[in-house]
Design a protein around this motif. Structure first.
Motif, PDB file in Angstrom:
ATOM      1  N   VAL A 209       0.747  -1.058   0.494  1.00 22.79           N
ATOM      2  CA  VAL A 209      -0.236  -0.008  -0.214  1.00 22.79           C
ATOM      3  C   VAL A 209       1.030   0.650   0.258  1.00 22.79           C
ATOM      4  CG1 VAL A 209      -0.962   1.522   1.532  1.00 22.79           C
ATOM      5  CG2 VAL A 209      -1.534  -0.797   1.151  1.00 22.79           C
ATOM      6  N   ALA A 210       0.400   1.826  -0.698  1.00 22.60           N
ATOM      7  CA  ALA A 210       1.859   3.067  -1.137  1.00 22.60           C
ATOM      8  C   ALA A 210       0.590   4.210  -2.067  1.00 22.60           C
ATOM      9  CB  ALA A 210       2.825   2.802  -2.123  1.00 22.60           C
ATOM     10  N   ALA A 211       0.678   4.975  -1.391  1.00 22.89           N
ATOM     11  CA  ALA A 211      -0.641   6.327  -1.561  1.00 22.89           C
ATOM     12  C   ALA A 211       0.183   6.626  -2.474  1.00 22.89           C
ATOM     13  CB  ALA A 211      -0.795   6.759  -0.451  1.00 22.89           C
ATOM     14  N   GLN A 212      -0.704   7.255  -3.547  1.00 26.86           N
ATOM     15  CA  GLN A 212      -0.184   8.311  -4.504  1.00 26.86           C
ATOM     16  C   GLN A 212      -1.471   9.270  -4.953  1.00 26.86           C
ATOM     17  OE1 GLN A 212      -0.922   5.322  -8.433  1.00 26.86           O
ATOM     18  NE2 GLN A 212      -0.227   3.830  -7.717  1.00 26.86           N
ATOM     19  N   PRO A 213      -0.232   9.900  -4.661  1.00 25.44           N
ATOM     20  CA  PRO A 213      -1.458  11.667  -4.802  1.00 25.44           C
ATOM     21  C   PRO A 213      -2.238  11.697  -6.300  1.00 25.44           C
ATOM     22  CG  PRO A 213       1.337  11.489  -4.461  1.00 25.44           C
ATOM     23  CD  PRO A 213       1.407  10.368  -5.073  1.00 25.44           C
ATOM     24  N   ALA A 214      -2.766  12.392  -6.560  1.00 30.58           N
ATOM     25  CA  ALA A 214      -4.040  13.101  -7.037  1.00 30.58           C
ATOM     26  C   ALA A 214      -3.079  13.918  -7.716  1.00 30.58           C
ATOM     27  CB  ALA A 214      -4.555  13.723  -6.428  1.00 30.58           C
ATOM     28  N   GLY A 215      -3.626  13.346  -9.228  1.00 27.77           N
ATOM     29  CA  GLY A 215      -3.123  14.621 -10.407  1.00 27.77           C
ATOM     30  C   GLY A 215      -1.577  13.808 -10.410  1.00 27.77           C
ATOM     31  N   THR A 216      -0.895  12.915 -10.159  1.00 29.11           N
ATOM     32  CA  THR A 216       0.082  12.268 -10.550  1.00 29.11           C
ATOM     33  C   THR A 216      -0.217  11.251 -11.146  1.00 29.11           C
ATOM     34  OG1 THR A 216       0.538  10.545  -8.601  1.00 29.11           O
ATOM     35  CG2 THR A 216       1.802  12.444  -8.776  1.00 29.11           C
ATOM     36  N   PRO A 217       0.699  10.311 -12.365  1.00 31.28           N
ATOM     37  CA  PRO A 217       0.193   8.997 -13.065  1.00 31.28           C
ATOM     38  C   PRO A 217      -0.231   8.251 -12.611  1.00 31.28           C
ATOM     39  CG  PRO A 217       2.063  10.180 -14.137  1.00 31.28           C
ATOM     40  CD  PRO A 217       1.998  10.678 -12.970  1.00 31.28           C
ATOM     41  N   MET A 218      -1.121   7.184 -12.786  1.00 32.62           N
ATOM     42  CA  MET A 218      -1.145   6.250 -11.767  1.00 32.62           C
ATOM     43  C   MET A 218      -0.321   5.086 -11.825  1.00 32.62           C
ATOM     44  SD  MET A 218      -4.813   3.768 -11.670  1.00 32.62           S
ATOM     45  CE  MET A 218      -5.788   5.301 -10.494  1.00 32.62           C
ATOM     46  N   GLN A 219       0.159   4.626 -10.784  1.00 34.29           N
ATOM     47  CA  GLN A 219       1.508   3.478 -11.581  1.00 34.29           C
ATOM     48  C   GLN A 219       0.793   2.257 -10.694  1.00 34.29           C
ATOM     49  OE1 GLN A 219       4.474   4.615 -11.026  1.00 34.29           O
ATOM     50  NE2 GLN A 219       3.392   5.986 -11.447  1.00 34.29           N
ATOM     51  N   VAL A 220       1.786   1.474 -11.291  1.00 33.06           N
ATOM     52  CA  VAL A 220       0.977  -0.651 -11.104  1.00 33.06           C
ATOM     53  C   VAL A 220       0.995  -0.668  -9.964  1.00 33.06           C
ATOM     54  CG1 VAL A 220       1.485  -2.343 -12.220  1.00 33.06           C
ATOM     55  CG2 VAL A 220       1.498  -0.477 -14.348  1.00 33.06           C
ATOM     56  N   MET A 221       0.115  -1.625  -9.833  1.00 34.26           N
ATOM     57  CA  MET A 221      -0.662  -2.392  -8.302  1.00 34.26           C
ATOM     58  C   MET A 221      -0.770  -3.283  -8.947  1.00 34.26           C
ATOM     59  SD  MET A 221      -1.948  -0.841  -5.483  1.00 34.26           S
ATOM     60  CE  MET A 221      -2.204  -2.036  -3.567  1.00 34.26           C
ATOM     61  N   VAL A 222      -0.095  -4.530  -8.066  1.00 34.29           N
ATOM     62  CA  VAL A 222      -1.003  -6.065  -8.123  1.00 34.29           C
ATOM     63  C   VAL A 222      -1.132  -6.362  -6.717  1.00 34.29           C
ATOM     64  CG1 VAL A 222      -0.923  -8.350  -9.114  1.00 34.29           C
ATOM     65  CG2 VAL A 222      -0.715  -5.940 -10.669  1.00 34.29           C
ATOM     66  N   ALA A 223      -2.185  -6.971  -6.024  1.00 37.06           N
ATOM     67  CA  ALA A 223      -2.240  -7.231  -4.399  1.00 37.06           C
ATOM     68  C   ALA A 223      -3.228  -8.041  -4.776  1.00 37.06           C
ATOM     69  CB  ALA A 223      -1.904  -6.508  -4.224  1.00 37.06           C
ATOM     70  N   THR A 224      -3.011  -8.799  -3.058  1.00 36.96           N
ATOM     71  CA  THR A 224      -4.223  -9.626  -2.569  1.00 36.96           C
ATOM     72  C   THR A 224      -4.854  -9.001  -1.644  1.00 36.96           C
ATOM     73  OG1 THR A 224      -3.255 -11.073  -1.343  1.00 36.96           O
ATOM     74  CG2 THR A 224      -3.447 -12.067  -4.190  1.00 36.96           C
ATOM     75  N   PRO A 225      -6.022  -9.650  -1.390  1.00 29.90           N
ATOM     76  CA  PRO A 225      -6.375  -8.749  -0.186  1.00 29.90           C
ATOM     77  C   PRO A 225      -5.491  -8.743   1.203  1.00 29.90           C
ATOM     78  CG  PRO A 225      -8.013  -8.865  -0.635  1.00 29.90           C
ATOM     79  CD  PRO A 225      -7.148  -9.771  -1.747  1.00 29.90           C
ATOM     80  N   GLU A 226      -4.899  -9.694   1.155  1.00 31.29           N
ATOM     81  CA  GLU A 226      -3.504 -10.680   2.412  1.00 31.29           C
ATOM     82  C   GLU A 226      -2.868  -9.119   2.126  1.00 31.29           C
ATOM     83  OE1 GLU A 226      -6.572 -13.341   1.627  1.00 31.29           O
ATOM     84  OE2 GLU A 226      -4.819 -12.919   0.378  1.00 31.29           O
ATOM     85  N   GLN A 227      -2.294  -8.889   1.164  1.00 30.10           N
ATOM     86  CA  GLN A 227      -1.047  -8.235   1.116  1.00 30.10           C
ATOM     87  C   GLN A 227      -0.746  -6.817   1.338  1.00 30.10           C
ATOM     88  OE1 GLN A 227      -0.461  -9.115  -3.479  1.00 30.10           O
ATOM     89  NE2 GLN A 227       1.386 -10.587  -2.510  1.00 30.10           N
ATOM     90  N   LEU A 228      -2.064  -5.854   1.181  1.00 32.42           N
ATOM     91  CA  LEU A 228      -2.307  -4.560   1.019  1.00 32.42           C
ATOM     92  C   LEU A 228      -2.192  -4.897   3.052  1.00 32.42           C
ATOM     93  CD1 LEU A 228      -5.686  -4.707  -0.752  1.00 32.42           C
ATOM     94  CD2 LEU A 228      -3.546  -3.333  -1.179  1.00 32.42           C
ATOM     95  N   ALA A 229      -1.408  -4.320   2.889  1.00 30.35           N
ATOM     96  CA  ALA A 229      -1.744  -3.652   4.402  1.00 30.35           C
ATOM     97  C   ALA A 229      -2.312  -1.797   5.025  1.00 30.35           C
ATOM     98  CB  ALA A 229      -0.363  -2.581   4.862  1.00 30.35           C
ATOM     99  N   VAL A 230      -3.359  -2.151   6.028  1.00 30.65           N
ATOM    100  CA  VAL A 230      -4.087  -1.387   6.479  1.00 30.65           C
ATOM    101  C   VAL A 230      -3.749  -1.345   7.474  1.00 30.65           C
ATOM    102  CG1 VAL A 230      -6.695  -0.605   5.933  1.00 30.65           C
ATOM    103  CG2 VAL A 230      -5.403  -1.772   4.330  1.00 30.65           C
ATOM    104  N   THR A 231      -3.063  -0.170   8.495  1.00 30.15           N
ATOM    105  CA  THR A 231      -2.421  -0.910   9.981  1.00 30.15           C
ATOM    106  C   THR A 231      -2.509   1.303  10.405  1.00 30.15           C
ATOM    107  OG1 THR A 231      -0.913   0.001   9.398  1.00 30.15           O
ATOM    108  CG2 THR A 231      -1.207  -2.095   9.178  1.00 30.15           C
ATOM    109  N   GLN A 232      -3.230   2.070   9.334  1.00 29.96           N
ATOM    110  CA  GLN A 232      -3.099   3.503   9.833  1.00 29.96           C
ATOM    111  C   GLN A 232      -4.383   3.796  10.664  1.00 29.96           C
ATOM    112  OE1 GLN A 232      -1.711   6.808   7.879  1.00 29.96           O
ATOM    113  NE2 GLN A 232       0.159   5.502   6.593  1.00 29.96           N
TER     114      GLN A 232
END
Length: 167
Positions: free
Chosen positions: A21-44
């Motif tokens: 999970v790496a936030a991508q700021p609006a207005g910047t080109p979208m980066q490629v991301m591939v992840a399963t739900p288990e790989q998504l870190a949601v801790t904040q």
């Protein structure tokens, strides 16, 4: 199965990043991301994320954009087991996908358990702007992805519910 060079690069990338999970700021080109739900870190803590309920035991990660500003955003929201979201609405219309667990969603100005519909992984629902909705988790956590076009916000149908959200 033959391992190609591109498969090797992908495997190395996943092992290096572990959870993704790496936030991508609006207005910047979208980066490629591939992840399963288990790989998504949601801790904040979700307490500083605009446009989500403020339930204790909830964490959030901005995946793309900024929900407090005009533009497209996606936020990942993780709810611990046995959490209830009282009726609330948002100024923007949103599309929600359940990624893991079971999330129970209902619509109306008052919380009514009989209106809850269980959505397991792969389930979707919409949150039209200014339409009150409520939800809960039961015996398992749930991970949802919320996409909208900001700015967003949260308005509880009953103002006292916003004060009790962290209990």
């Amino acid at each position: 199965m033959k391992l190609t060079f591109s498969h090797l690069i992908f495997a190395v990338a996943i092992s290096i990043y572990g959870t993704i999970v790496a936030a991508q700021p609006a207005g910047t080109p979208m980066q490629v991301m591939v992840a399963t739900p288990e790989q998504l870190a949601v801790t904040q803590s979700a307490s500083k994320t605009v446009g989500v309920s403020q339930v204790k035991g909830q964490s959030a990660e901005m995946l793309y954009g900024d929900s407090s500003r005009p533009g497209l955003y996606t936020v990942l929201l993780r709810l611990a087991p046995h959490k209830r979201i009282m009726p609330l609405s948002h100024p923007d219309s949103r599309f929600v996908t359940v990624l893991s667990g079971t999330f129970y969603i209902g619509f109306g100005d008052t919380y009514e358990e009989s209106k809850l519909k269980a959505l397991s992984a792969g389930g979707i629902y919409t949150e039209p702007a200014h339409v009150n909705h409520f939800g809960e988790t039961r015996g398992e956590p749930a991970l949802v992805a919320i996409t909208g076009y900001g700015p967003s916000g949260t308005l509880y149908a009953k103002p006292s519910d916003s004060k009790n959200a962290h209990k």
